[in-house]
Design a protein around this motif. Structure first.
Motif, PDB file in Angstrom:
ATOM      1  N   VAL A  77       0.844  -1.199   0.000  1.00 61.97           N
ATOM      2  CA  VAL A  77       0.000   0.000   0.000  1.00 61.97           C
ATOM      3  C   VAL A  77       0.877   1.247   0.000  1.00 61.97           C
ATOM      4  CG1 VAL A  77      -1.690   1.328   1.316  1.00 61.97           C
ATOM      5  CG2 VAL A  77      -1.965  -1.150   1.097  1.00 61.97           C
ATOM      6  N   GLY A  78       1.985   1.198   0.727  1.00 53.06           N
ATOM      7  CA  GLY A  78       2.899   2.333   0.743  1.00 53.06           C
ATOM      8  C   GLY A  78       3.555   2.602  -0.601  1.00 53.06           C
ATOM      9  N   LEU A  79       3.676   1.550  -1.425  1.00 53.19           N
ATOM     10  CA  LEU A  79       4.259   1.722  -2.760  1.00 53.19           C
ATOM     11  C   LEU A  79       3.253   2.225  -3.788  1.00 53.19           C
ATOM     12  CD1 LEU A  79       6.392  -1.566  -2.993  1.00 53.19           C
ATOM     13  CD2 LEU A  79       7.199   0.742  -2.447  1.00 53.19           C
ATOM     14  N   LEU A  80       1.943   2.069  -3.482  1.00 57.51           N
ATOM     15  CA  LEU A  80       0.906   2.485  -4.430  1.00 57.51           C
ATOM     16  C   LEU A  80       0.961   3.984  -4.665  1.00 57.51           C
ATOM     17  CD1 LEU A  80      -1.665   1.736  -6.096  1.00 57.51           C
ATOM     18  CD2 LEU A  80      -2.986   2.164  -4.001  1.00 57.51           C
ATOM     19  N   ARG A  81       0.904   4.368  -5.920  1.00 61.09           N
ATOM     20  CA  ARG A  81       0.952   5.796  -6.256  1.00 61.09           C
ATOM     21  C   ARG A  81      -0.289   6.493  -5.708  1.00 61.09           C
ATOM     22  NH1 ARG A  81       1.226   7.575 -12.451  1.00 61.09           N
ATOM     23  NH2 ARG A  81      -1.039   7.425 -12.262  1.00 61.09           N
ATOM     24  N   GLU A  82      -0.116   7.650  -5.144  1.00 61.01           N
ATOM     25  CA  GLU A  82      -1.249   8.386  -4.569  1.00 61.01           C
ATOM     26  C   GLU A  82      -2.238   8.750  -5.677  1.00 61.01           C
ATOM     27  OE1 GLU A  82      -2.035  12.171  -1.560  1.00 61.01           O
ATOM     28  OE2 GLU A  82      -0.014  11.350  -1.850  1.00 61.01           O
ATOM     29  N   GLY A  83      -3.488   8.420  -5.433  1.00 60.17           N
ATOM     30  CA  GLY A  83      -4.521   8.650  -6.440  1.00 60.17           C
ATOM     31  C   GLY A  83      -4.608   7.550  -7.478  1.00 60.17           C
ATOM     32  N   GLY A  84      -3.832   6.469  -7.289  1.00 62.48           N
ATOM     33  CA  GLY A  84      -3.871   5.366  -8.250  1.00 62.48           C
ATOM     34  C   GLY A  84      -5.088   4.475  -8.060  1.00 62.48           C
ATOM     35  N   MET A  85      -5.168   3.463  -8.932  1.00 63.95           N
ATOM     36  CA  MET A  85      -6.303   2.538  -8.904  1.00 63.95           C
ATOM     37  C   MET A  85      -5.777   1.127  -8.634  1.00 63.95           C
ATOM     38  SD  MET A  85      -9.148   1.650 -11.877  1.00 63.95           S
ATOM     39  CE  MET A  85      -9.651   3.360 -11.993  1.00 63.95           C
ATOM     40  N   LEU A  86      -6.489   0.392  -7.771  1.00 62.47           N
ATOM     41  CA  LEU A  86      -6.136  -0.983  -7.427  1.00 62.47           C
ATOM     42  C   LEU A  86      -7.318  -1.887  -7.749  1.00 62.47           C
ATOM     43  CD1 LEU A  86      -4.237  -3.076  -6.009  1.00 62.47           C
ATOM     44  CD2 LEU A  86      -5.442  -2.497  -3.879  1.00 62.47           C
ATOM     45  N   VAL A  87      -7.041  -3.003  -8.435  1.00 65.18           N
ATOM     46  CA  VAL A  87      -8.079  -3.973  -8.782  1.00 65.18           C
ATOM     47  C   VAL A  87      -7.613  -5.344  -8.302  1.00 65.18           C
ATOM     48  CG1 VAL A  87      -9.425  -5.025 -10.628  1.00 65.18           C
ATOM     49  CG2 VAL A  87      -8.716  -2.632 -10.821  1.00 65.18           C
ATOM     50  N   GLY A  88      -8.433  -6.031  -7.535  1.00 66.13           N
ATOM     51  CA  GLY A  88      -8.084  -7.358  -7.050  1.00 66.13           C
ATOM     52  C   GLY A  88      -8.969  -7.757  -5.890  1.00 66.13           C
TER      53      GLY A  88
END
Length: 524
Positions: free
Chosen positions: A82-93
């Motif tokens: 989660v810390g690596l996820l780009r701010e404002g990005g989208m996650l699908v799973g």
């Protein structure tokens, strides 16, 4: 937009969120695809296959997560991911928002948009193409039977050999959802005697169609909880269910449990006392082990032996068929991408007015939107009064009698014709004509009142006509010769009679042969 596919880091997880065949389809939608190096190795998808499909290979996870607009994953992300996820990005799973409230807060803090594939409103017909839960459950049910066969010390099917008779294995499956039905079909195909139970009475026909026997609880209560899941049952039902499970545990060689209730721990169906009553060498496969297990003695992630019974509590059944499960899962995500990018311009648009997308979206731009409102029920059209149907005729003739006027006209015309024939026809012709009329009447009554019980209506009529022709032909071939003046027929008449008899025999026996082939098509 760039879709990133990281390598799964959960222990024992071999699946990958996208396979090379799906990469090609995502590229056609306008997306760019990046795959972490080695992400598909455990599922037998090498980096070269991704390159050939049009994806770029990124060497490390940090670069992939930070550079991706959309991240496709299988397992829920860890706090580190989660810390690596780009701010404002989208996650699908898979996210499981009910079981992971802290993860939801962490994702919301990153102002992410999260589409949880496990939150899909499965009751929508158009959402079934994106239903990854069903895809994974079917694979898990199949693999559960394979694991049971591996731990079981005998054949599944019964055999008679020179060394003796081997009885078939008895398999009991608790829960007849997607995973349970897959297990029923697999075990039945291996030759086992399969019994199954579910709180939803409507699945009984599905169990029987797959070769199983539905075991009903001696307690009347509806168990459907909506969305393809069961609901929590009353205490009275649970007590009757435990008694039934206790009996099945004493009789079964293998028990496979699949019972899950969304957002709640798995219900305990198999107690330690039931395990003790099972024969040594029996097997329990607990498919609900990840949510606590349906058996009191299950150890999640392990296969243990208790009281001589092997209890399999693996939590990675779908991952044990990594190539197949990755292919199906990535296809589900591809269908989702098609819904998000209908313009095929490589831009994902989260349309909150779409019921399927709204149900999937658990976080939108940092705002938690889970749980979604239930899908609107389709408007029910007012039912028209049922038309009164006339009673079905017994044979092929008309079902309603003629009106009095039509009957009078018919008899009048017939009487006039008979009068003209009687006045002007010779006596010999009148005798033959009388026999002809009577034959037509008797033939009509015989043929058109045949009930098509075995054949189609047309075939039953042709068989009846053929029977009359056959009788007439037999009379011509071998007429009674005991009477005065009787003689054998001429050669021409005899030949025609034999030829007619042969044709009718072909028609009748051919009809039976065709019927038999038609019936054989519906036999297993």
């Amino acid at each position: 937009m760039l879709i990133g596919v990281p390598k799964e880091i959960a222990p024992g997880e071999k699946r990958v969120a996208t396979v090379p065949a799906v990469v090609e389809k995502l590229v056609k939608l306008g997306f760019s695809v990046a795959v972490q190096s080695g992400a598909g190795d455990a599922a037998n998808f090498p980096d070269d296959a991704y390159r050939a499909a049009g994806a770029q290979i990124v060497p490390d996870a940090a670069a992939l997560w930070s550079g991706s607009d959309i991240v496709f994953k299988v397992r829920p992300p860890t706090a580190q991911e989660v810390g690596l996820l780009r701010e404002g990005g989208m996650l699908v799973g898979f996210v499981w928002p009910a079981q992971n409230p802290e993860l939801m807060q962490q994702l919301a803090a990153r102002r992410a948009t999260v589409l949880a594939i496990d939150a899909l409103p499965r009751q929508l017909s158009r959402a079934q193409k994106m239903d990854a839960l069903t895809s994974m459950a079917g694979i898990s049910g199949y693999r559960a039977v394979i694991e049971a066969a591996n731990a079981f010390g005998r054949f599944f099917n019964g055999q008679v050999t020179a060394a003796g008779k081997v009885p078939p294995a008895k398999v009991f499956i608790a829960g007849a959802g997607v995973a349970g039905l897959a297990a029923i079909g697999t075990a039945a195909n291996l030759g086992a005697i399969v019994r199954a139970n579910d709180t939803r009475a409507e699945v009984a026909d599905q169990v029987k169609s797959l070769g199983g026997e539905f075991v009903k609880v001696d307690y009347e209560e509806e168990g459907s909880g909506g969305g393809g899941y069961a609901k929590v049952m009353s205490e009275g039902f649970q007590q009757a269910q435990r008694a039934m499970y206790a009996q099945q545990a004493r009789e079964a060689d293998i028990i496979i449990t699949t019972a899950l209730i969304p957002g709640k721990p798995a219900p305990k169906l198999i107690t330690a006392d039931m395990v003790q009553t099972m024969q040594p060498g029996s097997v329990i496969v607990d498919m609900a082990a990840e949510q606590g297990g349906n058996c009191e003695l299950t150890v999640p992630g392990e296969a243990v032996v208790r009281h001589g019974v092997t209890i399999v509590g693996y939590t990675d059944l779908a991952s044990r068929l990594a190539k197949q499960s990755s292919t199906l899962y990535s296809t589900n995500l591809q269908r989702l991408a098609e819904e998000l990018c209908k313009a095929k311009d490589g831009v994902a648009v989260v349309n909150m007015d779409d019921e399927a997308i709204r149900g999937l979206t658990v976080i939108k731009d940092g705002a938690v939107t889970w749980p979604a409102p239930p899908p609107k029920a389709p408007a029910v059209a007012p039912q028209k009064p049922a038309a009164t149907m006339p009673p079905a005729p017994k044979g092929h003739g008309p079902g309603e009698p003629m009106s009095a006027q039509s009957l009078a006209i018919t008899f009048g015309v017939g009487a006039l014709l008979f009068l003209l024939v009687g006045l002007y026809a010779p006596a010999s012709f009148l005798a033959h004509f009388t026999v002809f009329v009577l034959a037509c009447f008797v033939g009509y009554m015989v043929i058109w009142n045949v009930t098509p019980s075995l054949h189609t209506p047309l075939m039953s009529v042709t068989n009846a006509i053929s029977s009359i022709i056959a009788i007439g032909a037999l009379v011509q071939v071998a007429p009674p010769v005991g009477g005065a003046g009787a003689s054998r027929p001429a050669q021409l008449i005899l030949g025609l009679a034999v030829f007619g008899l042969a044709l009718t025999a072909v028609n009748m026996f051919g009809g039976f042969a065709v019927t038999r082939r038609m019936l054989a098509m519906f036999r297993k």
